[in-house]
Design a protein around this motif. Structure first.
Motif, PDB file in Angstrom:
ATOM      1  N   PRO A 112      -8.877  -2.661   5.478  1.00 58.69           N
ATOM      2  CA  PRO A 112      -8.881  -1.527   6.463  1.00 58.69           C
ATOM      3  C   PRO A 112      -7.578  -1.639   7.465  1.00 58.69           C
ATOM      4  O   PRO A 112      -7.244  -0.356   7.834  1.00 58.69           O
ATOM      5  N   HIS A 113      -7.218  -2.712   7.587  1.00 58.63           N
ATOM      6  CA  HIS A 113      -5.922  -2.882   8.455  1.00 58.63           C
ATOM      7  C   HIS A 113      -4.618  -2.409   8.201  1.00 58.63           C
ATOM      8  O   HIS A 113      -4.063  -1.567   8.553  1.00 58.63           O
ATOM      9  N   SER A 114      -4.589  -2.590   6.680  1.00 57.21           N
ATOM     10  CA  SER A 114      -3.483  -2.050   6.011  1.00 57.21           C
ATOM     11  C   SER A 114      -3.373  -0.610   5.948  1.00 57.21           C
ATOM     12  O   SER A 114      -2.581   0.107   5.815  1.00 57.21           O
ATOM     13  N   ALA A 115      -4.491  -0.071   5.732  1.00 53.42           N
ATOM     14  CA  ALA A 115      -4.772   1.212   5.315  1.00 53.42           C
ATOM     15  C   ALA A 115      -4.525   2.031   6.627  1.00 53.42           C
ATOM     16  O   ALA A 115      -3.712   3.070   6.740  1.00 53.42           O
ATOM     17  N   ALA A 116      -4.820   1.694   7.785  1.00 56.54           N
ATOM     18  CA  ALA A 116      -4.588   2.256   9.160  1.00 56.54           C
ATOM     19  C   ALA A 116      -3.122   2.222   9.589  1.00 56.54           C
ATOM     20  O   ALA A 116      -2.637   2.985   9.862  1.00 56.54           O
ATOM     21  N   SER A 117      -2.488   1.001   9.242  1.00 53.50           N
ATOM     22  CA  SER A 117      -1.286   0.811   9.476  1.00 53.50           C
ATOM     23  C   SER A 117      -0.411   1.771   8.627  1.00 53.50           C
ATOM     24  O   SER A 117       0.668   2.775   9.221  1.00 53.50           O
ATOM     25  N   ALA A 118      -0.577   1.833   7.279  1.00 55.25           N
ATOM     26  CA  ALA A 118       0.112   2.748   6.313  1.00 55.25           C
ATOM     27  C   ALA A 118      -0.076   4.038   6.832  1.00 55.25           C
ATOM     28  O   ALA A 118       0.960   5.115   6.772  1.00 55.25           O
TER      29      ALA A 118
ATOM     30  N   ARG B 110       0.800  -1.217   0.134  1.00 51.91           N
ATOM     31  CA  ARG B 110      -0.061  -0.111   0.073  1.00 51.91           C
ATOM     32  C   ARG B 110       0.881   1.304  -0.083  1.00 51.91           C
ATOM     33  O   ARG B 110       0.567   2.278  -0.676  1.00 51.91           O
ATOM     34  N   LEU B 111       1.760   1.203   0.868  1.00 52.66           N
ATOM     35  CA  LEU B 111       2.731   2.549   0.723  1.00 52.66           C
ATOM     36  C   LEU B 111       3.430   2.749  -0.540  1.00 52.66           C
ATOM     37  O   LEU B 111       3.472   4.109  -1.050  1.00 52.66           O
ATOM     38  N   ARG B 112       3.986   1.925  -1.198  1.00 56.54           N
ATOM     39  CA  ARG B 112       4.171   1.810  -2.415  1.00 56.54           C
ATOM     40  C   ARG B 112       3.420   2.356  -3.589  1.00 56.54           C
ATOM     41  O   ARG B 112       3.528   3.252  -4.389  1.00 56.54           O
ATOM     42  N   ALA B 113       2.018   1.841  -3.388  1.00 53.06           N
ATOM     43  CA  ALA B 113       0.889   2.091  -4.360  1.00 53.06           C
ATOM     44  C   ALA B 113       0.701   3.668  -3.999  1.00 53.06           C
ATOM     45  O   ALA B 113       0.220   4.323  -5.256  1.00 53.06           O
ATOM     46  N   LEU B 114       0.418   4.107  -2.893  1.00 45.61           N
ATOM     47  CA  LEU B 114       0.229   5.323  -2.461  1.00 45.61           C
ATOM     48  C   LEU B 114       1.390   6.319  -3.029  1.00 45.61           C
ATOM     49  O   LEU B 114       0.881   7.471  -3.526  1.00 45.61           O
TER      50      LEU B 114
ATOM     51  N   TRP C 277      -3.836   3.728  -7.763  1.00 49.80           N
ATOM     52  CA  TRP C 277      -5.356   3.729  -7.134  1.00 49.80           C
ATOM     53  C   TRP C 277      -6.049   2.134  -7.087  1.00 49.80           C
ATOM     54  O   TRP C 277      -6.687   2.104  -6.133  1.00 49.80           O
ATOM     55  N   ASP C 278      -5.992   1.596  -8.094  1.00 45.40           N
ATOM     56  CA  ASP C 278      -6.395   0.369  -8.150  1.00 45.40           C
ATOM     57  C   ASP C 278      -6.065  -0.598  -6.868  1.00 45.40           C
ATOM     58  O   ASP C 278      -6.873  -1.244  -6.104  1.00 45.40           O
ATOM     59  N   ILE C 279      -4.622  -0.591  -6.604  1.00 45.73           N
ATOM     60  CA  ILE C 279      -4.235  -1.318  -5.548  1.00 45.73           C
ATOM     61  C   ILE C 279      -4.675  -0.628  -4.319  1.00 45.73           C
ATOM     62  O   ILE C 279      -5.085  -1.465  -3.281  1.00 45.73           O
ATOM     63  N   VAL C 280      -4.620   0.725  -4.077  1.00 49.53           N
ATOM     64  CA  VAL C 280      -4.978   1.412  -2.886  1.00 49.53           C
ATOM     65  C   VAL C 280      -6.240   1.182  -2.503  1.00 49.53           C
ATOM     66  O   VAL C 280      -6.702   0.780  -1.309  1.00 49.53           O
ATOM     67  N   ASP C 281      -7.478   1.372  -3.545  1.00 51.43           N
ATOM     68  CA  ASP C 281      -8.644   1.200  -3.152  1.00 51.43           C
ATOM     69  C   ASP C 281      -9.138  -0.298  -2.924  1.00 51.43           C
ATOM     70  O   ASP C 281     -10.039  -0.253  -2.253  1.00 51.43           O
ATOM     71  N   ALA C 282      -8.366  -1.256  -3.069  1.00 49.38           N
ATOM     72  CA  ALA C 282      -8.562  -2.822  -2.883  1.00 49.38           C
ATOM     73  C   ALA C 282      -7.992  -3.116  -1.747  1.00 49.38           C
ATOM     74  O   ALA C 282      -8.339  -4.166  -1.007  1.00 49.38           O
ATOM     75  N   GLY C 283      -7.384  -2.338  -1.031  1.00 46.34           N
ATOM     76  CA  GLY C 283      -6.610  -2.772   0.277  1.00 46.34           C
ATOM     77  C   GLY C 283      -7.432  -2.899   1.159  1.00 46.34           C
ATOM     78  O   GLY C 283      -8.619  -2.267   1.576  1.00 46.34           O
TER      79      GLY C 283
END
Length: 242
Positions: free
Chosen positions: A210-216, A193-197, A202-208
């Motif tokens: 909630p846990h990986s989103a909060a961690s990133a 997710r960090l590398r995609a951001l 955005w296809d990778i980001v949007d599919a992530g």
């Protein structure tokens, strides 16, 4: 020339006297500007609404001794209304303009201006999760300022990764040998997710998840605030936005 024009994003405003405002702006060609907008707090003002935070405008400025004077303002992007009606968008936009204000204290580039405009436009349209837009903005803005985090190779020894450790003071991801005691650990999905951001995938980001989103988000906030050497106050209002 005593008079000049530029495209600007309104970062913040302060009241001055009974009817004026001091407006802080990030411009496309002249860096960060501070100017006095006279009479904009009166109901009869023709351009006061164009000089609110998160708005993008074409302004004409008169060069003053200490502060420039805003003579005209034409709207280029009316993002403020759409952002202000949604709490998540508003808090993310507030953190973005605060970071832009800090990052561009001494010098700015057209790329910093365009990055901020793009981020505010994405928030106003609701293109992606608000915190994801903020996280992507912070990573890219830091990179443009010379503080790009290492997200594959070890930030300390350079050995190829990806690695499971992350240390903001060292510059990003770190191998097990270089990771300070107590360093946060990066799960595989969080690293992706960090590398995609950073890359705008955005296809990778949007599919992530909630846990990986909060961690990133936590890692990005820690990294940005470490290198800015001051906290971003608006991040404290975000908390958990999911």
């Amino acid at each position: 020339m005593p008079t000049y024009r530029d495209e600007v994003v309104i970062l913040r405003t302060h009241k001055l006297g009974e009817a004026d405002r001091i407006v802080t702006m990030l411009s496309r060609r002249h860096g960060k500007l501070r100017g006095v907008a006279k009479g904009v707090r009166r109901t009869s003002s023709k351009f006061g609404a164009r000089l609110e935070p998160f708005m993008v405008a074409d302004v004409q400025m008169y060069k003053g001794r200490s502060l420039d004077i805003v003579q005209q303002a034409e709207s280029l992007g009316s993002y403020g209304a759409d952002i202000a009606t949604d709490y998540d968008r508003y808090t993310s936009a507030s953190a973005m303009v605060e970071a832009a204000d800090r990052l561009n204290e001494a010098e700015t580039t057209p790329q910093q201006y365009l990055l901020l405009v793009g981020g505010l436009r994405a928030l106003a349209r609701g293109d992606h999760d608000s915190r994801a837009v903020l996280d992507s903005y912070l990573l890219r803005a830091m990179a443009l300022s010379g503080w790009a985090p290492s997200l594959l190779a070890c930030a300390r020894c350079g050995v190829d990764g990806p690695h499971a450790g992350f240390a903001a003071p060292l510059g990003g991801s770190v191998c097990d040998s270089c990771a300070p005691v107590g360093s946060p650990r990066i799960a595989g999905e969080t690293g992706d997710r960090l590398r995609a951001l950073m890359a705008g995938e955005w296809d990778i980001v949007d599919a992530g998840s909630p846990h990986s989103a909060a961690s990133a988000s936590g890692l990005i906030a820690a990294y940005a605030q470490w290198h800015l050497e001051r906290g971003i106050r608006s991040l404290g209002a975000i908390g958990s936005m999911r």
